[in-house]
Structure formats: C-alpha cells, structure tokens
Design a protein around this motif. Structure first.
Motif, PDB file in Angstrom:
ATOM      1  N   GLY A 134       0.934  -1.364   0.449  1.00 26.04           N
ATOM      2  CA  GLY A 134      -0.236   0.630  -0.324  1.00 26.04           C
ATOM      3  C   GLY A 134       0.656   1.588   0.037  1.00 26.04           C
ATOM      4  N   LEU A 135       0.109   2.320   0.707  1.00 29.08           N
ATOM      5  CA  LEU A 135       1.337   3.755   0.167  1.00 29.08           C
ATOM      6  C   LEU A 135       0.594   4.267   2.028  1.00 29.08           C
ATOM      7  CD1 LEU A 135       0.192   5.696  -2.781  1.00 29.08           C
ATOM      8  CD2 LEU A 135       2.687   4.835  -2.049  1.00 29.08           C
ATOM      9  N   GLY A 136       2.075   3.829   3.520  1.00 31.95           N
ATOM     10  CA  GLY A 136       1.521   4.569   4.556  1.00 31.95           C
ATOM     11  C   GLY A 136       1.958   5.934   4.518  1.00 31.95           C
ATOM     12  N   SER A 137       1.021   6.383   5.771  1.00 31.48           N
ATOM     13  CA  SER A 137       1.706   8.129   5.226  1.00 31.48           C
ATOM     14  C   SER A 137       1.906   7.746   6.919  1.00 31.48           C
ATOM     15  CB  SER A 137       0.791   8.821   5.258  1.00 31.48           C
ATOM     16  OG  SER A 137       0.234   8.616   5.307  1.00 31.48           O
ATOM     17  N   GLY A 138       3.241   8.394   7.991  1.00 29.81           N
ATOM     18  CA  GLY A 138       2.978   8.396   8.866  1.00 29.81           C
ATOM     19  C   GLY A 138       3.594  10.388   9.455  1.00 29.81           C
ATOM     20  N   VAL A 139       2.652  10.721  10.246  1.00 31.34           N
ATOM     21  CA  VAL A 139       2.898  12.544   9.972  1.00 31.34           C
ATOM     22  C   VAL A 139       3.232  12.974  11.213  1.00 31.34           C
ATOM     23  CG1 VAL A 139       1.119  14.733   9.519  1.00 31.34           C
ATOM     24  CG2 VAL A 139       0.760  12.353   7.653  1.00 31.34           C
ATOM     25  N   PHE A 140       4.157  13.334  11.035  1.00 36.62           N
ATOM     26  CA  PHE A 140       4.972  14.725  12.793  1.00 36.62           C
ATOM     27  C   PHE A 140       5.309  16.103  12.363  1.00 36.62           C
ATOM     28  CE2 PHE A 140       5.980   9.706  12.160  1.00 36.62           C
ATOM     29  CZ  PHE A 140       6.326   9.533  13.220  1.00 36.62           C
ATOM     30  N   VAL A 141       4.499  16.796  13.858  1.00 29.87           N
ATOM     31  CA  VAL A 141       4.700  17.955  14.066  1.00 29.87           C
ATOM     32  C   VAL A 141       5.228  18.385  14.694  1.00 29.87           C
ATOM     33  CG1 VAL A 141       3.530  19.852  14.056  1.00 29.87           C
ATOM     34  CG2 VAL A 141       2.012  18.198  12.851  1.00 29.87           C
ATOM     35  N   ASP A 142       6.317  18.597  14.190  1.00 27.53           N
ATOM     36  CA  ASP A 142       7.919  19.189  15.685  1.00 27.53           C
ATOM     37  C   ASP A 142       7.615  18.230  16.674  1.00 27.53           C
ATOM     38  OD1 ASP A 142       8.036  22.248  14.483  1.00 27.53           O
ATOM     39  OD2 ASP A 142       6.346  22.189  16.393  1.00 27.53           O
ATOM     40  N   GLY A 143       8.052  17.125  16.000  1.00 30.11           N
ATOM     41  CA  GLY A 143       9.240  15.850  16.538  1.00 30.11           C
ATOM     42  C   GLY A 143       7.522  14.948  16.798  1.00 30.11           C
ATOM     43  N   LYS A 144       6.433  15.389  17.301  1.00 29.03           N
ATOM     44  CA  LYS A 144       4.970  14.362  17.919  1.00 29.03           C
ATOM     45  C   LYS A 144       4.396  13.861  16.424  1.00 29.03           C
ATOM     46  CE  LYS A 144       2.673  15.142  21.694  1.00 29.03           C
ATOM     47  NZ  LYS A 144       1.953  14.446  21.723  1.00 29.03           N
ATOM     48  N   LEU A 145       4.045  12.183  16.386  1.00 30.54           N
ATOM     49  CA  LEU A 145       2.695  11.899  16.012  1.00 30.54           C
ATOM     50  C   LEU A 145       1.248  12.165  16.019  1.00 30.54           C
ATOM     51  CD1 LEU A 145       2.400   9.106  14.035  1.00 30.54           C
ATOM     52  CD2 LEU A 145       1.990   8.464  15.779  1.00 30.54           C
ATOM     53  N   VAL A 146       1.129  12.454  14.500  1.00 27.22           N
ATOM     54  CA  VAL A 146      -0.140  13.011  14.335  1.00 27.22           C
ATOM     55  C   VAL A 146      -0.656  11.288  13.927  1.00 27.22           C
ATOM     56  CG1 VAL A 146      -1.839  13.798  13.297  1.00 27.22           C
ATOM     57  CG2 VAL A 146      -0.169  15.249  14.087  1.00 27.22           C
ATOM     58  N   PRO A 147      -1.299  10.389  14.852  1.00 30.68           N
ATOM     59  CA  PRO A 147      -2.252   8.953  14.293  1.00 30.68           C
ATOM     60  C   PRO A 147      -2.576   8.807  13.593  1.00 30.68           C
ATOM     61  CG  PRO A 147      -2.637   9.067  16.824  1.00 30.68           C
ATOM     62  CD  PRO A 147      -1.920  10.606  16.301  1.00 30.68           C
ATOM     63  N   GLU A 150      -3.538   8.310   7.372  1.00 32.03           N
ATOM     64  CA  GLU A 150      -3.830   7.880   5.385  1.00 32.03           C
ATOM     65  C   GLU A 150      -4.277   7.731   4.537  1.00 32.03           C
ATOM     66  OE1 GLU A 150      -5.212   4.126   5.687  1.00 32.03           O
ATOM     67  OE2 GLU A 150      -3.818   4.583   7.704  1.00 32.03           O
ATOM     68  N   LEU A 151      -3.097   9.163   4.003  1.00 36.03           N
ATOM     69  CA  LEU A 151      -2.826   9.649   3.040  1.00 36.03           C
ATOM     70  C   LEU A 151      -3.122   8.808   2.045  1.00 36.03           C
ATOM     71  CD1 LEU A 151      -0.184  11.850   3.171  1.00 36.03           C
ATOM     72  CD2 LEU A 151      -3.266  12.023   3.492  1.00 36.03           C
ATOM     73  N   GLY A 152      -2.849   6.691   1.821  1.00 31.89           N
ATOM     74  CA  GLY A 152      -3.109   6.289   0.161  1.00 31.89           C
ATOM     75  C   GLY A 152      -4.148   5.946  -0.033  1.00 31.89           C
ATOM     76  N   ILE A 153      -4.797   5.549   1.350  1.00 29.89           N
ATOM     77  CA  ILE A 153      -6.348   5.603   1.082  1.00 29.89           C
ATOM     78  C   ILE A 153      -7.257   6.589   0.617  1.00 29.89           C
ATOM     79  CG2 ILE A 153      -6.265   3.410   2.255  1.00 29.89           C
ATOM     80  CD1 ILE A 153      -8.430   4.705   4.390  1.00 29.89           C
ATOM     81  N   VAL A 154      -7.010   7.966   0.178  1.00 33.56           N
ATOM     82  CA  VAL A 154      -7.758   8.731  -0.822  1.00 33.56           C
ATOM     83  C   VAL A 154      -8.022   8.396  -1.876  1.00 33.56           C
ATOM     84  CG1 VAL A 154      -7.717  11.355  -0.992  1.00 33.56           C
ATOM     85  CG2 VAL A 154      -6.836  10.702   1.045  1.00 33.56           C
ATOM     86  N   GLY A 155      -8.326   8.290  -2.351  1.00 36.72           N
ATOM     87  CA  GLY A 155      -9.282   8.245  -3.967  1.00 36.72           C
ATOM     88  C   GLY A 155      -8.336   9.553  -4.631  1.00 36.72           C
ATOM     89  N   TYR A 156      -8.624   8.633  -5.958  1.00 36.65           N
ATOM     90  CA  TYR A 156      -8.263   9.168  -7.425  1.00 36.65           C
ATOM     91  C   TYR A 156      -8.303   8.797  -8.411  1.00 36.65           C
ATOM     92  CZ  TYR A 156      -4.501  11.384 -10.667  1.00 36.65           C
ATOM     93  OH  TYR A 156      -3.700  12.246 -10.766  1.00 36.65           O
ATOM     94  N   LYS A 157      -8.993   9.847  -9.271  1.00 42.85           N
ATOM     95  CA  LYS A 157      -9.383   9.600 -10.322  1.00 42.85           C
ATOM     96  C   LYS A 157     -10.668   8.190 -10.176  1.00 42.85           C
ATOM     97  CE  LYS A 157      -6.475  11.996 -14.031  1.00 42.85           C
ATOM     98  NZ  LYS A 157      -5.205  11.988 -14.602  1.00 42.85           N
ATOM     99  N   GLU A 158     -10.510   7.203 -11.481  1.00 42.07           N
ATOM    100  CA  GLU A 158     -11.163   6.183 -11.022  1.00 42.07           C
ATOM    101  C   GLU A 158     -10.321   5.132  -9.968  1.00 42.07           C
ATOM    102  OE1 GLU A 158      -9.075   7.061 -13.411  1.00 42.07           O
ATOM    103  OE2 GLU A 158      -8.641   5.472 -14.872  1.00 42.07           O
ATOM    104  N   TYR A 159      -9.339   5.837  -9.673  1.00 44.80           N
ATOM    105  CA  TYR A 159      -9.247   4.858  -9.139  1.00 44.80           C
ATOM    106  C   TYR A 159     -10.136   5.267  -6.845  1.00 44.80           C
ATOM    107  CZ  TYR A 159      -5.815   3.427 -12.011  1.00 44.80           C
ATOM    108  OH  TYR A 159      -4.946   2.924 -12.950  1.00 44.80           O
ATOM    109  N   GLU A 160     -10.466   3.944  -6.173  1.00 49.78           N
ATOM    110  CA  GLU A 160     -11.109   3.989  -5.088  1.00 49.78           C
ATOM    111  C   GLU A 160     -10.034   4.258  -4.021  1.00 49.78           C
ATOM    112  OE1 GLU A 160     -12.566  -0.253  -4.085  1.00 49.78           O
ATOM    113  OE2 GLU A 160     -13.022   1.133  -2.007  1.00 49.78           O
ATOM    114  N   ARG A 161      -8.714   4.090  -3.973  1.00 52.08           N
ATOM    115  CA  ARG A 161      -7.255   4.870  -2.877  1.00 52.08           C
ATOM    116  C   ARG A 161      -6.353   5.088  -4.069  1.00 52.08           C
ATOM    117  NH1 ARG A 161      -6.971  -0.709   0.532  1.00 52.08           N
ATOM    118  NH2 ARG A 161      -9.184  -0.931   1.376  1.00 52.08           N
TER     119      ARG A 161
END
Ligand code: BGC
Length: 244
Positions: A134-147, A150-161
């Motif tokens: 898949g496409l996984g995503s980990g987002v950190f702000v000033d070193g702190k995780l925003v748990p 999920e950026l990989g599961i956003v739809g794109y054109k005809e693709y569900e994810r």
C-alpha cells in the motif's frame, strides 16, 4: 533496552531484536511471507513463529498495516476485512503469552526516522511515506506523531484509493516500468505537498532501496529523501513503540 520489533505488511512479516536507544538491529532480520488472505488466526500463527524463531520472552512492538486505536484495528488496509474491530494486541498476546504493543506500520517507521533517522531534529511538518503493498503515511509535527493519518486510501480519479494507482504492488500488478510508475508516484507526492505543505518528506518501505530508479518523481518543490533505515525503519519503530 532490547525489544523484538515486528513489521507486519501485506506481503511480508519482518522482525528483528532491536536496541531501542541506538536503533541498531541486534540480530539478522527474519522474514516470513504474509499468509495468503492474511486472516487474523493465520497472521497470529506467523507472529508466534517469529517469536519462536528469536526464542523471545520479553515485550514485543508491532507495526500493523491498518488504522490502530488503543491496540484495535479500525480498518483493513490491504489485509482481510475481518480484522476490523480485532483487538490486535490481545490476539497476539493470547497466542504467544507475551506483552504486545501495536501501532500503524507507517507511524512506527516514521517514529524510527524522526527519533533516530532522516527526520531527527527536523522541526515543522515531516511526513514519512512507505511504498509497499500500500502507500502508508506517518505525519509528525515538531517531532510529535499525528496518529493514523491515511493518505494512501484517499481516492484518485477512477481509483478507489491512491495506493491502488501508485503503490509498489500497483507497479508490479500492472507490469509498468519505474519511469511510468514514477509519474504516478509523483502525482501522489504532489497531492501530499498540496495538502500538508510539509518541510520534509521521507521515503520508506521496500521501494526506498530503489529510489535511484524514480528520482524525477521526487522533484515536488519540497525536500524528499530516503529513510536512513530504509525498509528496516518499520522494524526499528515497531520495537520503539513498546517503550514509548
Ligand atoms: C493502510 C495503512 C497502511 C498502509 C501501508 C494502507 O492500505 O490503510 O494503514 O499504513 O496500507 O501498509
């Protein structure tokens, strides 16, 4: 302190004993193919096989390829839909008799990179993207995780994810070259940059070892660099979860 870190993915379950202070792998990494269908009981059996391989008796940290809230799976990513609602830590604890700590796989990989790797001491918004099944995503702000972002599961054109279009699995499934796939991956990075204006993007997952093959895709007006620990970031970060 040493902890067994396990990175559960859509195609492989990878583990090693990790020194959580230095990020060093104390053992060779061991890989077991993810069982076909990736159903809870079958995955739990392989986790037990991993524990047995290392003859491990301590706590275990585990990265898991779904949304994870308090040890429970809240989505199913690229594994079996029956995972939704499963208390993953309890399932693995019951099967092995050991204490388990679980987090999303990309969040775990990001943790290793932000504490010890390519994102160490970087302030602002840092995003780790794992390229694999898949496409996984980990987002950190000033070193702190925003748990669980999920950026990989956003739809794109005809693709569900987006991940159905631009993951490494999509590249293999469609038999396209790195050049063509790189154009797709760039679309994903452009979307990440537009949405978050990150200060740094770190590339992890299996494809992070092949970054030279898709260099042009990384020109998105924001620094994009490979993970220091490449695909091992997931194992190292998994072990770190257990001591957070
Ligand atoms: C899941 C994510 C996971 C990613 C990489 C996606 O399908 O929704 O939670 O991080 O795959 O494994």
């Amino acid at each position: 302190m040493e902890v067994l870190g396990i990175d559960i993915g859509g195609t492989g379950i990878k583990g090693a004993i990790v020194n959580v202070e230095s990020g060093e792998l104390i053992t060779e990494r061991y890989r077991i193919p993810t069982p076909t269908g990736a159903k809870p009981a079958d995955v739990a059996n392989e986790v037990a096989a991993m524990v047995k391989h290392f003859n491990w008796k301590g706590v275990v940290g585990c990265g898991f390829p779904t949304i994870i809230s308090n040890g429970k799976a809240k989505s199913f990513g690229n594994i079996d839909p029956s995972w939704v609602g499963v208390q993953v830590d309890e399932l693995f604890s019951e099967r092995t008799g050991l204490e388990f700590y679980i987090a999303n796989d990309a969040d775990a990989a990001g943790l290793a990179e932000i504490k010890l790797g390519a994102g160490k001491d970087v302030s602002g918004v840092v995003i780790l993207i794992t390229i694999g099944s898949g496409l996984g995503s980990g987002v950190f702000v000033d070193g702190k995780l925003v748990p669980n972002v999920e950026l990989g599961i956003v739809g794109y054109k005809e693709y569900e994810r987006f991940e159905f279009y631009a993951s490494d699995a999509a590249r293999k499934r469609e038999g396209i070259s790195y050049k063509i796939w790189g154009k797709r991956f760039k679309k994903f990075l452009d979307f990440v940059v537009r949405t978050f204006s990150p200060d740094l993007i770190i590339i992890g997952g299996g494809a992070s070892k092949k970054i030279d093959k898709f260099k042009e895709a990384l020109e998105v007006g924001t620094p994009v660099i490979p993970a220091k620990y490449k695909n091992n970031a997931g194992i190292i970060g998994a072990a770190m979860i257990a001591v957070q």
